[in-house]
Design a protein around this motif. Structure first.
Motif, PDB file in Angstrom:
ATOM      1  N   ALA A  54       0.827  -1.208   0.000  1.00 31.56           N
ATOM      2  CA  ALA A  54       0.000   0.000   0.000  1.00 31.56           C
ATOM      3  C   ALA A  54       0.864   1.261   0.000  1.00 31.56           C
ATOM      4  O   ALA A  54       0.522   2.254  -0.665  1.00 31.56           O
ATOM      5  N   GLU A  55       1.980   1.231   0.710  1.00 33.97           N
ATOM      6  CA  GLU A  55       2.882   2.384   0.717  1.00 33.97           C
ATOM      7  C   GLU A  55       3.468   2.628  -0.671  1.00 33.97           C
ATOM      8  O   GLU A  55       3.589   3.784  -1.112  1.00 33.97           O
ATOM      9  N   ALA A  56       3.837   1.543  -1.358  1.00 30.12           N
ATOM     10  CA  ALA A  56       4.396   1.692  -2.704  1.00 30.12           C
ATOM     11  C   ALA A  56       3.363   2.275  -3.665  1.00 30.12           C
ATOM     12  O   ALA A  56       3.683   3.139  -4.498  1.00 30.12           O
ATOM     13  N   GLU A  57       2.116   1.816  -3.561  1.00 25.66           N
ATOM     14  CA  GLU A  57       1.053   2.350  -4.420  1.00 25.66           C
ATOM     15  C   GLU A  57       0.794   3.824  -4.119  1.00 25.66           C
ATOM     16  O   GLU A  57       0.584   4.627  -5.023  1.00 25.66           O
ATOM     17  N   PHE A  58       0.820   4.168  -2.849  1.00 23.10           N
ATOM     18  CA  PHE A  58       0.599   5.566  -2.468  1.00 23.10           C
ATOM     19  C   PHE A  58       1.734   6.452  -2.979  1.00 23.10           C
ATOM     20  O   PHE A  58       1.504   7.575  -3.451  1.00 23.10           O
ATOM     21  N   ALA A  59       2.961   5.942  -2.921  1.00 26.54           N
ATOM     22  CA  ALA A  59       4.109   6.725  -3.393  1.00 26.54           C
ATOM     23  C   ALA A  59       4.036   6.967  -4.900  1.00 26.54           C
ATOM     24  O   ALA A  59       4.477   8.009  -5.392  1.00 26.54           O
ATOM     25  N   LYS A  60       3.492   6.010  -5.647  1.00 25.18           N
ATOM     26  CA  LYS A  60       3.400   6.148  -7.109  1.00 25.18           C
ATOM     27  C   LYS A  60       2.180   6.920  -7.560  1.00 25.18           C
ATOM     28  O   LYS A  60       2.079   7.274  -8.733  1.00 25.18           O
ATOM     29  N   SER A  61       1.230   7.162  -6.657  1.00 23.37           N
ATOM     30  CA  SER A  61      -0.053   7.739  -7.064  1.00 23.37           C
ATOM     31  C   SER A  61       0.060   9.079  -7.786  1.00 23.37           C
ATOM     32  O   SER A  61      -0.704   9.328  -8.733  1.00 23.37           O
ATOM     33  N   PRO A  62       0.992   9.977  -7.430  1.00 20.30           N
ATOM     34  CA  PRO A  62       1.057  11.244  -8.174  1.00 20.30           C
ATOM     35  C   PRO A  62       1.522  11.083  -9.618  1.00 20.30           C
ATOM     36  O   PRO A  62       1.367  12.006 -10.421  1.00 20.30           O
ATOM     37  N   GLU A  63       2.097   9.931  -9.947  1.00 19.50           N
ATOM     38  CA  GLU A  63       2.660   9.740 -11.276  1.00 19.50           C
ATOM     39  C   GLU A  63       1.672   9.149 -12.272  1.00 19.50           C
ATOM     40  O   GLU A  63       1.995   9.018 -13.452  1.00 19.50           O
ATOM     41  N   ILE A  64       0.469   8.782 -11.839  1.00 20.43           N
ATOM     42  CA  ILE A  64      -0.456   8.150 -12.764  1.00 20.43           C
ATOM     43  C   ILE A  64      -0.937   9.163 -13.795  1.00 20.43           C
ATOM     44  O   ILE A  64      -1.050  10.364 -13.506  1.00 20.43           O
ATOM     45  N   PRO A  65      -1.216   8.721 -15.024  1.00 18.51           N
ATOM     46  CA  PRO A  65      -1.733   9.652 -16.036  1.00 18.51           C
ATOM     47  C   PRO A  65      -3.180  10.028 -15.729  1.00 18.51           C
ATOM     48  O   PRO A  65      -3.901   9.295 -15.059  1.00 18.51           O
ATOM     49  N   GLY A  66      -3.582  11.182 -16.205  1.00 21.55           N
ATOM     50  CA  GLY A  66      -4.965  11.615 -16.011  1.00 21.55           C
ATOM     51  C   GLY A  66      -5.031  13.073 -15.624  1.00 21.55           C
ATOM     52  O   GLY A  66      -4.010  13.777 -15.501  1.00 21.55           O
ATOM     53  N   THR A  67      -6.243  13.531 -15.430  1.00 21.66           N
ATOM     54  CA  THR A  67      -6.460  14.920 -15.046  1.00 21.66           C
ATOM     55  C   THR A  67      -6.072  15.132 -13.586  1.00 21.66           C
ATOM     56  O   THR A  67      -5.845  14.169 -12.843  1.00 21.66           O
ATOM     57  N   ALA A  68      -6.020  16.401 -13.204  1.00 20.81           N
ATOM     58  CA  ALA A  68      -5.667  16.718 -11.824  1.00 20.81           C
ATOM     59  C   ALA A  68      -6.670  16.119 -10.854  1.00 20.81           C
ATOM     60  O   ALA A  68      -6.303  15.608  -9.792  1.00 20.81           O
ATOM     61  N   VAL A  69      -7.947  16.160 -11.233  1.00 21.60           N
ATOM     62  CA  VAL A  69      -8.986  15.597 -10.376  1.00 21.60           C
ATOM     63  C   VAL A  69      -8.804  14.087 -10.225  1.00 21.60           C
ATOM     64  O   VAL A  69      -8.922  13.532  -9.125  1.00 21.60           O
ATOM     65  N   GLU A  70      -8.495  13.425 -11.328  1.00 23.45           N
ATOM     66  CA  GLU A  70      -8.290  11.977 -11.285  1.00 23.45           C
ATOM     67  C   GLU A  70      -7.070  11.629 -10.430  1.00 23.45           C
ATOM     68  O   GLU A  70      -7.088  10.644  -9.682  1.00 23.45           O
ATOM     69  N   LYS A  71      -6.011  12.436 -10.528  1.00 17.56           N
ATOM     70  CA  LYS A  71      -4.811  12.191  -9.726  1.00 17.56           C
ATOM     71  C   LYS A  71      -5.117  12.325  -8.231  1.00 17.56           C
ATOM     72  O   LYS A  71      -4.698  11.501  -7.421  1.00 17.56           O
ATOM     73  N   VAL A  72      -5.859  13.378  -7.888  1.00 17.49           N
ATOM     74  CA  VAL A  72      -6.204  13.595  -6.481  1.00 17.49           C
ATOM     75  C   VAL A  72      -7.077  12.456  -5.967  1.00 17.49           C
ATOM     76  O   VAL A  72      -6.862  11.930  -4.866  1.00 17.49           O
TER      77      VAL A  72
END
Length: 434
Positions: A119-137
């Motif tokens: 879960a920590e690894a997924e959380f650390a990568k979350s800002p890097e996912i493609p998509g809009t700002a809303v989708e990233k948040v």
């Protein structure tokens, strides 16, 4: 283009439409023909079977023909396998023994910790996912919720392991304290206040008052005989799970204070050796200093411990160093702190000032002391430090409701807090989960 129903000039059929309908009709005819053939064959076989049955009743069939008829009339469907019986719970001595239970509990802790790391690894990568700002948040918030949930499960598993340690230790403690002399009565704050008032009204000796004050200060954080019995019992049980006290902390400086070094070595007797080795190797030796009359502290940036000369304070501050560098500890203590200071509606308790200080804020909950709920705004807590100090130096009533030293009354017990601390000492940074 075909003209459909309701359109001007329609309905009409184009050649492609007509061909499609013809193919559908042809398929339907073939299907019905197959059904008729199957029914005819079944009717014919039934007629044969009836004729053979009549012949068998009249005795007109040979033994070979009768055997063939019986074989043909047997149910061709293979018997359903009997449902597999569920395995009985493992009742072997290894599984039912305390060591077997501890091994199972430790395995569950390791599994829960692996889930936290994922879960920590997924959380650390979350800002890097493609998509809009809303989708990233939105994705980041979802990952954060998953991390919180995994940490909550991990904390619960650690406490479950700690409960096993506590139960075994309690048996030892009861045996060892049977017939053990009671600790001598301590000077309380109320006694000091009464004596202070008497020096004004009755002309009592001021020297006696000062002697009592010195006695109170020396006893306030002193470890009693019964405290040490409990501490050694905890250590003995933990030593049955992993090596404890088998590593000496590396100390920086040429001439550290001898008594402060002795206090650090005394505290290290209760620390798993692989904790000490891992932290020293990664972050270097610890500097220890003595500042009599001052409040002790640990500085992570300097890797420095300052105490006023009390062994109990060294337990507390050295525990800060362990929590600062061992992620399993901080993950569990933060999850514990959030859970204990959160109401049923999800809203956390209001922050309060500690002793009127603007720089120290806490959430009181029902801890044995409000200081346990101190908020730092980062990974550090006072959960592990106060718990360590309670178990191995007898502070805060040992978390079992022993006497409050300031007043002579009893502390409240906190079995959850004790189980968490013992569970961390038993399971954190073990084996492949370092």
């Amino acid at each position: 283009m075909c003209i459909g129903v309701g359109e001007k000039g329609g309905p009409k059929r184009c050649s492609a439409d007509a061909r499609g309908r013809a193919e559908i009709a042809h398929t339907a005819v073939l299907t019905q023909t197959q059904v008729v053939d199957d029914l005819t064959a079944a009717h014919t076989q039934s007629s044969i079977d009836i004729d053979e049955l009549v012949a068998a009743i009249n005795g007109d069939l040979s033994p070979e023909q009768e055997a063939a008829i019986l074989a043909r009339t047997e149910d061709p469907t293979p018997p359903e396998p009997e449902p597999e019986s569920k395995p009985e719970p493992d009742s072997s001595p290894a599984a039912t023994s305390w060591h077997g239970q501890m091994a199972a509990a430790s395995a569950e802790v390791d599994q829960a910790w692996s889930a936290v790391q994922i879960a920590e690894a997924e959380f650390a990568k979350s800002p890097e996912i493609p998509g809009t700002a809303v989708e990233k948040v939105r994705h980041t918030m979802e990952c954060h919720e998953q991390l919180l949930a995994a940490s909550t499960v991990y904390e619960a598993k650690v406490r479950a392991a700690g409960e096993l340690v506590a139960a075994r230790a309690d048996t030892l403690i009861a045996e060892r304290l049977d017939g053990f002399p009671e600790d001598p009565p301590r000077v309380t704050l109320e006694e000091l206040r009464d004596l202070q008032r008497s020096t004004w009204t009755d002309g009592a000796s001021l020297a006696e008052y000062h002697r009592k004050v010195e006695q109170y200060n020396s006893e306030h954080r002193r470890i009693t005989g019964r405290d040490r019995v409990r501490a050694e019992a905890y250590r003995d049980v933990l030593s049955q799970i992993r090596p404890v006290g088998d590593a000496a902390p590396k100390i920086a400086g040429k001439r550290p204070h001898k008594q402060t070094v002795a206090d650090l070595q005394a505290a290290a007797r209760f620390i798993p050796g692989d904790w000490i080795t891992a932290v020293d190797d990664a972050h270097g030796p610890i500097t220890v200093r003595r500042a009599t009359g001052k409040r002790g502290y640990y500085s992570r940036s300097e890797e420095l411990i300052v105490t006023g000369g009390e062994e109990a304070t060294m337990h507390h501050e050295y525990a800060h160093r362990m929590e600062a560098h061992i992620p399993q500890i901080s993950a569990a203590t933060n999850a514990f702190l959030v859970r204990r200071t959160q109401n049923a509606d999800g809203v956390r308790d209001q922050l309060e000032r500690y002793n009127g200080s603007r720089s120290e804020l806490l959430r009181p909950d029902g801890f044995v002391d409000k200081y346990v709920g101190k908020e730092y705004g980062h990974e550090s807590t006072e959960v592990f430090t106060t718990g360590t100090e309670a178990l191995f130096a007898g502070q805060y009533g040992g978390l079992i409701g022993a006497q409050r030293r300031e007043t002579g009354e009893s502390y409240s017990a906190d079995e959850e807090h004790r189980a968490l601390i013992l569970g961390l000492y038993a399971t954190a940074l073990r084996g492949e989960h370092r």
